[in-house]
Design a protein around this motif. Structure first.
Motif, PDB file in Angstrom:
ATOM      1  N   ASP A 164     -58.972  44.277 -48.949  1.00 16.56           N
ATOM      2  CA  ASP A 164     -58.622  45.653 -48.621  1.00 16.56           C
ATOM      3  C   ASP A 164     -59.493  46.651 -49.372  1.00 16.56           C
ATOM      4  N   TYR A 195     -51.460  43.746 -57.513  1.00 20.69           N
ATOM      5  CA  TYR A 195     -52.328  43.379 -56.385  1.00 20.69           C
ATOM      6  C   TYR A 195     -52.792  41.928 -56.499  1.00 20.69           C
ATOM      7  N   ARG A 241     -54.801  52.059 -45.760  1.00 17.41           N
ATOM      8  CA  ARG A 241     -53.616  51.889 -44.915  1.00 17.41           C
ATOM      9  C   ARG A 241     -53.572  52.933 -43.813  1.00 17.41           C
ATOM     10  N   LEU A 248     -56.401  52.583 -51.517  1.00 18.08           N
ATOM     11  CA  LEU A 248     -55.580  51.738 -50.643  1.00 18.08           C
ATOM     12  C   LEU A 248     -54.745  52.584 -49.683  1.00 18.08           C
ATOM     13  N   LYS A 263     -49.490  40.565 -51.419  1.00 22.27           N
ATOM     14  CA  LYS A 263     -50.025  41.783 -52.034  1.00 22.27           C
ATOM     15  C   LYS A 263     -51.367  42.166 -51.393  1.00 22.27           C
ATOM     16  N   GLU A 264     -51.691  43.450 -51.512  1.00 20.85           N
ATOM     17  CA  GLU A 264     -52.988  43.896 -51.025  1.00 20.85           C
ATOM     18  C   GLU A 264     -54.097  43.257 -51.850  1.00 20.85           C
TER      19      GLU A 264
END
Length: 346
Positions: free
Chosen positions: A55, A34, A129, A125, A10-11
């Motif tokens: 992140d 997350y 990305r 997020l 997961k992020e």
């Protein structure tokens, strides 16, 4: 005390807040989607970030020891790609402006709604990305550009090798036909390069002139040896044959693409500044500069060497000939460079 959930796929989100209740409430909201870690203050959070990549960071603005704005600046300095969302209990536009100016993605006002947290985290997020994808694409493009530069450089080096080999082959061809012409061409090439450099011609062009001058008489391979080596004056018919060698030379090299820059020298080095030369009767600056330079160097070397029909002229006599023919046979500006005495004629 730090708390880390361990779901590597997961992020990763880091929540930094000196108060337990909001820190844990945010962790509980995010933990199912997350990989969430928590820290009790900015110093602990920065230490965690130095040990593990994150992140996105959710961080309170008002904290002891180091406030959120100062911590944000440190995060952006050390981890520029990490998105940061700040938490504040005060609905202040100044706070928002400070946060955004320092690199925050967004900010949330306490108390906050679960859906608001999830939405802003999702958008942060998504930006992260997108930035990662852009960075990766940029790196791929840079790698491709570097590869292409290397390919072009290699091709250029190969072309230069072929060029040098071809020029040497042509010089040897001249030597086999007329050894005087071979030695003469080498000296003319050296003198032409020296003149061009003294005139401020760019280094790449100087090299081109030198290469072209080294094969300026290549067309003489098409002239019979009895004329080339004749002792005494040529007849009008024989002189007409000699006058064909620039055209013959062009025919020889024009089929070799990387010798194209030599064509003006080969074709026009017997043109005169007053228009009474051959093969086209060009005059003045219509004659390419490279050909005008080689014409002077060619004449100087011819005058300073013994020939079957006459002895070499002294340097003083050669300089006198240049003065007398400046502006008629030769470009006066090139003659002036020679007469300045900065270039050796030996």
């Amino acid at each position: 005390m730090r708390k880390v959930d361990s779901v590597d796929t997961k992020e990763k989100i880091l929540v930094i807040d000196d108060e337990l209740a909001p820190r844990e409430s945010i962790r509980m909201v995010l933990k199912d989607q997350y990989n969430v870690s928590t820290a009790e203050g900015a110093h602990e959070g920065l230490k965690m970030m130095s040990e593990h990549p994150f992140d996105l960071v959710v961080m309170d603005i008002r904290m002891p020891k180091m406030d959120g704005i100062t911590a944000l600046q440190e995060i952006k300095k050390r981890h520029a790609d990490t998105e940061v969302i700040l938490l504040t209990a005060y609905a202040s536009l100044d706070t928002a402006r400070d946060a955004i100016r320092c690199g925050a993605f967004d900010y949330l006002i306490k108390p906050f709604d679960k859906d608001d947290i999830l939405l802003v985290i999702k958008k942060g997020l998504e930006k992260r990305r997108a930035n990662k994808d852009l960075k990766m694409e940029r790196e791929i493009l840079l790698d491709r550009a570097s590869y292409l530069e290397n390919q072009v450089s290699e091709a250029r080096n190969n072309l230069l090798t072929y060029y040098e080999s071809t020029v040497q082959a042509l010089i040897l061809t001249i030597d086999a036909k007329d050894h005087y012409t071979f030695r003469h061409s080498g000296r003319v090439a050296k003198l032409s390069a020296a003149v061009a450099e003294e005139m401020g011609v760019a280094q790449e062009a100087v090299r081109e002139i030198q290469h072209a001058a080294s094969i300026h008489d290549i067309g003489k391979v098409g002239i019979v040896e009895s004329i080339l080596n004749k002792k005494g004056h040529l007849t009008s018919d024989e002189y007409a044959e000699i006058q064909k060698h620039p055209t013959i030379g062009v025919r020889i090299v024009q089929s070799i693409p990387f010798l194209e820059e030599a064509i003006p020298v080969i074709q026009y080095h017997h043109e005169r500044y007053d228009g009474n030369g051959y093969p086209h009767g060009m005059n003045g600056e219509d004659i390419p500069l490279s050909a005008r330079i080689v014409a002077v160097a060619d004449a100087i070397d011819a005058m300073m060497r013994d020939r079957p029909y006459r002895q070499a002229l002294s340097t003083e006599r050669v300089l006198q000939e240049l003065r007398e023919n400046s502006g008629t046979q030769f470009d006066a500006s090139i003659v002036d460079v020679i007469l300045a005495g900065k270039i050796s004629l030996a």
